[in-house]
Motif scaffolding. Structure first.
Motif, mmCIF file in Angstrom:
data_model
loop_
_atom_site.group_PDB
_atom_site.id
_atom_site.type_symbol
_atom_site.label_atom_id
_atom_site.label_comp_id
_atom_site.label_asym_id
_atom_site.label_seq_id
_atom_site.Cartn_x
_atom_site.Cartn_y
_atom_site.Cartn_z
ATOM 1 N N GLY A 105 0.857 -1.251 -0.245
ATOM 2 C CA GLY A 105 -0.016 -0.053 -0.289
ATOM 3 C C GLY A 105 0.959 1.241 0.079
ATOM 4 N N ALA A 106 2.009 1.146 0.562
ATOM 5 C CA ALA A 106 2.803 2.267 0.796
ATOM 6 C C ALA A 106 3.492 2.623 -0.749
ATOM 7 C CB ALA A 106 3.964 2.254 1.961
ATOM 8 N N VAL A 107 3.777 1.751 -1.176
ATOM 9 C CA VAL A 107 4.327 1.686 -2.611
ATOM 10 C C VAL A 107 3.453 2.470 -3.546
ATOM 11 C CG1 VAL A 107 5.230 0.664 -4.582
ATOM 12 C CG2 VAL A 107 6.083 -0.179 -2.220
ATOM 13 N N TRP A 108 2.163 1.866 -3.454
ATOM 14 C CA TRP A 108 1.272 2.434 -4.320
ATOM 15 C C TRP A 108 0.888 3.941 -4.133
ATOM 16 C CZ3 TRP A 108 -3.437 4.783 -4.650
ATOM 17 C CH2 TRP A 108 -4.207 4.822 -5.830
ATOM 18 N N VAL A 109 0.754 4.279 -2.788
ATOM 19 C CA VAL A 109 0.621 5.520 -2.467
ATOM 20 C C VAL A 109 1.648 6.547 -2.787
ATOM 21 C CG1 VAL A 109 0.186 7.079 -0.460
ATOM 22 C CG2 VAL A 109 -0.951 5.046 -0.532
ATOM 23 N N ASN A 110 2.921 6.133 -2.771
ATOM 24 C CA ASN A 110 4.046 6.826 -3.130
ATOM 25 C C ASN A 110 4.064 7.075 -4.776
ATOM 26 O OD1 ASN A 110 6.867 8.005 -2.715
ATOM 27 N ND2 ASN A 110 7.366 6.422 -4.113
ATOM 28 N N LEU A 111 3.551 6.125 -5.489
ATOM 29 C CA LEU A 111 3.464 6.117 -7.006
ATOM 30 C C LEU A 111 2.260 6.884 -7.360
ATOM 31 C CD1 LEU A 111 4.820 2.730 -8.139
ATOM 32 C CD2 LEU A 111 6.107 4.825 -8.198
ATOM 33 N N PHE A 112 1.161 6.673 -6.767
ATOM 34 C CA PHE A 112 0.009 7.367 -7.492
ATOM 35 C C PHE A 112 -1.129 8.218 -6.698
ATOM 36 C CE2 PHE A 112 0.818 3.159 -9.525
ATOM 37 C CZ PHE A 112 1.228 3.663 -10.884
ATOM 38 N N GLY A 113 -0.659 8.248 -5.400
ATOM 39 C CA GLY A 113 -1.337 8.849 -4.297
ATOM 40 C C GLY A 113 -1.516 10.499 -4.662
ATOM 41 N N GLY A 114 -0.469 10.865 -5.126
ATOM 42 C CA GLY A 114 -0.450 12.570 -5.859
ATOM 43 C C GLY A 114 -1.697 12.465 -6.778
ATOM 44 N N LEU A 115 -1.879 11.613 -7.760
ATOM 45 C CA LEU A 115 -2.773 11.536 -8.456
ATOM 46 C C LEU A 115 -4.203 11.481 -8.202
ATOM 47 C CD1 LEU A 115 -1.062 9.397 -11.172
ATOM 48 C CD2 LEU A 115 -1.101 11.644 -11.083
ATOM 49 N N VAL A 116 -4.585 11.013 -7.014
ATOM 50 C CA VAL A 116 -5.872 10.879 -6.641
ATOM 51 C C VAL A 116 -6.409 12.280 -6.175
ATOM 52 C CG1 VAL A 116 -7.305 9.769 -4.721
ATOM 53 C CG2 VAL A 116 -5.586 8.488 -5.886
ATOM 54 N N THR A 117 -5.786 12.837 -5.481
ATOM 55 C CA THR A 117 -5.945 14.379 -5.063
ATOM 56 C C THR A 117 -6.342 15.524 -6.240
ATOM 57 O OG1 THR A 117 -3.774 15.226 -4.866
ATOM 58 C CG2 THR A 117 -4.948 14.059 -2.827
ATOM 59 N N ASP A 118 -7.073 16.458 -5.926
ATOM 60 C CA ASP A 118 -7.153 17.466 -6.906
ATOM 61 C C ASP A 118 -6.110 18.400 -6.846
ATOM 62 O OD1 ASP A 118 -8.289 19.447 -8.837
ATOM 63 O OD2 ASP A 118 -9.962 19.632 -7.555
ATOM 64 N N LYS A 119 -5.235 18.755 -8.011
ATOM 65 C CA LYS A 119 -4.254 19.785 -7.759
ATOM 66 C C LYS A 119 -4.284 20.639 -8.669
ATOM 67 C CE LYS A 119 -1.738 16.346 -9.460
ATOM 68 N NZ LYS A 119 -2.774 15.491 -9.555
ATOM 69 N N SER A 120 -5.709 20.985 -9.088
ATOM 70 C CA SER A 120 -5.770 21.928 -10.047
ATOM 71 C C SER A 120 -5.773 23.489 -9.166
ATOM 72 C CB SER A 120 -7.543 21.830 -10.636
ATOM 73 O OG SER A 120 -8.546 21.788 -9.510
ATOM 74 N N GLY A 121 -5.392 24.573 -10.037
ATOM 75 C CA GLY A 121 -5.632 25.935 -9.510
ATOM 76 C C GLY A 121 -6.572 26.667 -10.143
ATOM 77 N N SER A 122 -6.359 27.996 -9.942
ATOM 78 C CA SER A 122 -7.886 28.871 -10.412
ATOM 79 C C SER A 122 -6.977 29.930 -11.615
ATOM 80 C CB SER A 122 -8.348 29.903 -9.240
ATOM 81 O OG SER A 122 -7.221 30.734 -8.648
ATOM 82 N N GLY A 123 -5.606 29.512 -11.639
ATOM 83 C CA GLY A 123 -4.976 30.416 -12.792
ATOM 84 C C GLY A 123 -5.356 30.104 -14.334
ATOM 85 N N GLY A 124 -4.624 30.567 -14.954
ATOM 86 C CA GLY A 124 -4.589 30.287 -16.637
ATOM 87 C C GLY A 124 -5.153 31.352 -17.495
ATOM 88 N N ASN A 125 -4.540 31.435 -18.747
ATOM 89 C CA ASN A 125 -5.043 32.216 -19.599
ATOM 90 C C ASN A 125 -5.180 31.601 -21.086
ATOM 91 O OD1 ASN A 125 -2.647 31.858 -20.498
ATOM 92 N ND2 ASN A 125 -1.664 33.932 -19.899
ATOM 93 N N LEU A 126 -5.241 30.353 -20.842
ATOM 94 C CA LEU A 126 -5.529 29.433 -22.262
ATOM 95 C C LEU A 126 -6.174 28.064 -21.966
ATOM 96 C CD1 LEU A 126 -4.902 29.662 -25.417
ATOM 97 C CD2 LEU A 126 -3.025 28.383 -25.053
ATOM 98 N N VAL A 127 -7.239 27.885 -22.698
ATOM 99 C CA VAL A 127 -7.880 26.631 -22.260
ATOM 100 C C VAL A 127 -7.860 25.777 -23.675
ATOM 101 C CG1 VAL A 127 -9.906 25.453 -21.837
ATOM 102 C CG2 VAL A 127 -9.403 27.545 -20.871
ATOM 103 N N VAL A 128 -7.307 24.737 -23.327
ATOM 104 C CA VAL A 128 -7.198 23.731 -24.587
ATOM 105 C C VAL A 128 -7.741 22.332 -24.442
ATOM 106 C CG1 VAL A 128 -5.020 24.701 -25.406
ATOM 107 C CG2 VAL A 128 -5.059 22.718 -23.675
ATOM 108 N N ALA A 129 -8.278 21.926 -25.370
ATOM 109 C CA ALA A 129 -9.013 20.275 -25.232
ATOM 110 C C ALA A 129 -8.886 19.594 -26.443
ATOM 111 C CB ALA A 129 -10.598 20.590 -25.237
ATOM 112 N N THR A 130 -8.687 18.060 -26.417
ATOM 113 C CA THR A 130 -8.337 17.236 -27.451
ATOM 114 C C THR A 130 -9.591 16.018 -27.328
ATOM 115 O OG1 THR A 130 -6.723 15.991 -28.536
ATOM 116 C CG2 THR A 130 -6.615 15.925 -26.050
ATOM 117 N N HIS A 131 -9.779 15.620 -28.477
ATOM 118 C CA HIS A 131 -10.973 14.661 -28.504
ATOM 119 C C HIS A 131 -10.575 13.611 -29.811
ATOM 120 C CE1 HIS A 131 -14.384 12.328 -27.689
ATOM 121 N NE2 HIS A 131 -15.288 12.948 -28.097
ATOM 122 N N ASN A 132 -10.414 12.223 -29.473
ATOM 123 C CA ASN A 132 -10.533 11.446 -30.441
ATOM 124 C C ASN A 132 -12.056 11.158 -30.624
ATOM 125 O OD1 ASN A 132 -11.109 8.895 -31.833
ATOM 126 N ND2 ASN A 132 -8.836 8.194 -31.168
#
Length: 342
Positions: A105-132
């Motif tokens: 469990g500690a190994v998994w958290v170390n590798l992927f625990g940071g991806l589970v949380t929301d790291k988004s901020g409020s800044g930015g001046n360009l929005v991009v998107a992509t779609h197959n």
């Protein structure tokens, strides 16, 4: 007699034992159980094997069926084994298995625990998107309208069927003044586009392009790519050789790009963990990894299991990254908000 019985009950002879006392008694029983360390060795071995695969996934060979790339594509899902093994360890009353699971469990958290949380901020001046958009999409017009509502300033579409391109052009014309299509990929933008040209990714036909986007904050090189599909076959394993060759070619094109601000959008048919994409991922930064909300899995749309649709940047700061609502495609659209410094 009845009165005497009631009095005896009132003195606590049949009252429930406090939960704390039960827990302490149970703990004492486990301490006196000599088999607590001898049971569950198989569970412990499986747990440690999973931990070793996660730690040393880069060492798994790709010579036989591209085993390494296959494992890396679905690497986060190895964490599902932890609760299953935990249930087995509790059932077997094995301290050995529990200790091994703590490590896993500690190994998994170390590798992927940071991806589970929301790291988004409020800044930015360009929005991009992509779609197959899926060549067999039954509702291309509705798909175009859906992604247009995302608020993206720059939109990349891949797997465009030539006969359906006019449908997308018509549906997106009201939102995007500029666009360019090269082969089966296209770029739509609210800002002027120039120097649009195909990018050779060694496929024999055009599935990648590059254009300059003249944003209010400076020129940005936008790459759109759709790398070859991969297959998982019983006899051949993970067949990805053509995808790997195209990834190397795309990496060379990105390395040769003279502009300092670069965005890569598209379906790379691989995750950021896949070593075969290292020529690309080593020089670009994933918006999802840096500023995403969760794993951002994008495929398959019915039950997303991997993020193979990517937005990567260089010389640009990621602020937020997310998936968009499902369309008629078998992929989910993905979007990001970034900061382009003047």
């Amino acid at each position: 007699m009845a009165q005497a019985y009631m009095t005896e009950s009132g003195n606590g002879g049949s009252e429930p034992e406090p939960s704390g006392s039960r827990f302490r008694r149970r703990l004492a029983e486990l301490r006196r159980d000599p088999g607590i360390w001898r049971r569950g060795w198989v569970l412990a071995a499986i747990s440690l094997l999973i931990a070793l695969v996660m730690i040393f996934h880069a060492e798994l060979p790709n010579d036989v069926g591209n085993l390494g790339s296959l494992t890396e594509t679905f690497l986060p899902w190895l964490g599902l084994a932890v609760p299953l093994l935990l249930a087995g360890a509790v059932f077997r009353r094995s301290a050995t298995a529990l200790i091994a699971l703590v490590l896993t469990g500690a190994v998994w958290v170390n590798l992927f625990g940071g991806l589970v949380t929301d790291k988004s901020g409020s800044g930015g001046n360009l929005v991009v998107a992509t779609h197959n958009v899926d060549a067999d999409n039954p509702d291309p017009g509705g798909t175009a309208e859906s992604v247009a509502r995302s608020g993206a300033d720059v939109l990349a579409l891949t797997e465009l069927k030539g006969s359906v391109v006019p449908v997308y052009e018509k549906a997106l014309a009201g939102t995007y003044k500029y666009h360019s299509v090269e082969g089966t990929v296209g770029l739509w933008s609210k800002y002027p586009l120039s120097a649009s040209a195909p990018v050779d990714i060694r496929m024999g036909w055009t599935r990648a392009m590059r254009a300059t986007v003249d944003t209010p904050h400076g020129k940005v090189a936008a790459f759109v790519a759709h790398l070859p599909s991969v297959r998982v076959k019983l006899k051949a394993g993970f067949t990805a050789n053509q995808r790997d060759d195209s990834a190397d070619a795309l990496g060379a094109a990105l390395a040769a790009e003279p502009l300092k601000k670069v965005i890569l959008l598209g379906d790379l048919n691989g995750t950021m963990n896949d070593r075969a994409l290292s020529e690309v991922t080593s020089q670009m930064r994933s918006t999802q990894g840096a500023a995403g909300d969760g794993f951002g899995f994008s495929w398959p749309a019915q039950f997303p299991m991997a993020r193979i649709d990517q937005i990567m940047v260089r010389g640009i700061r990621p602020e937020a990254s997310w998936t968009l609502p499902r369309t008629g495609s078998d992929h989910l659209p993905v979007a990001a908000r970034v900061t382009v410094k003047p």
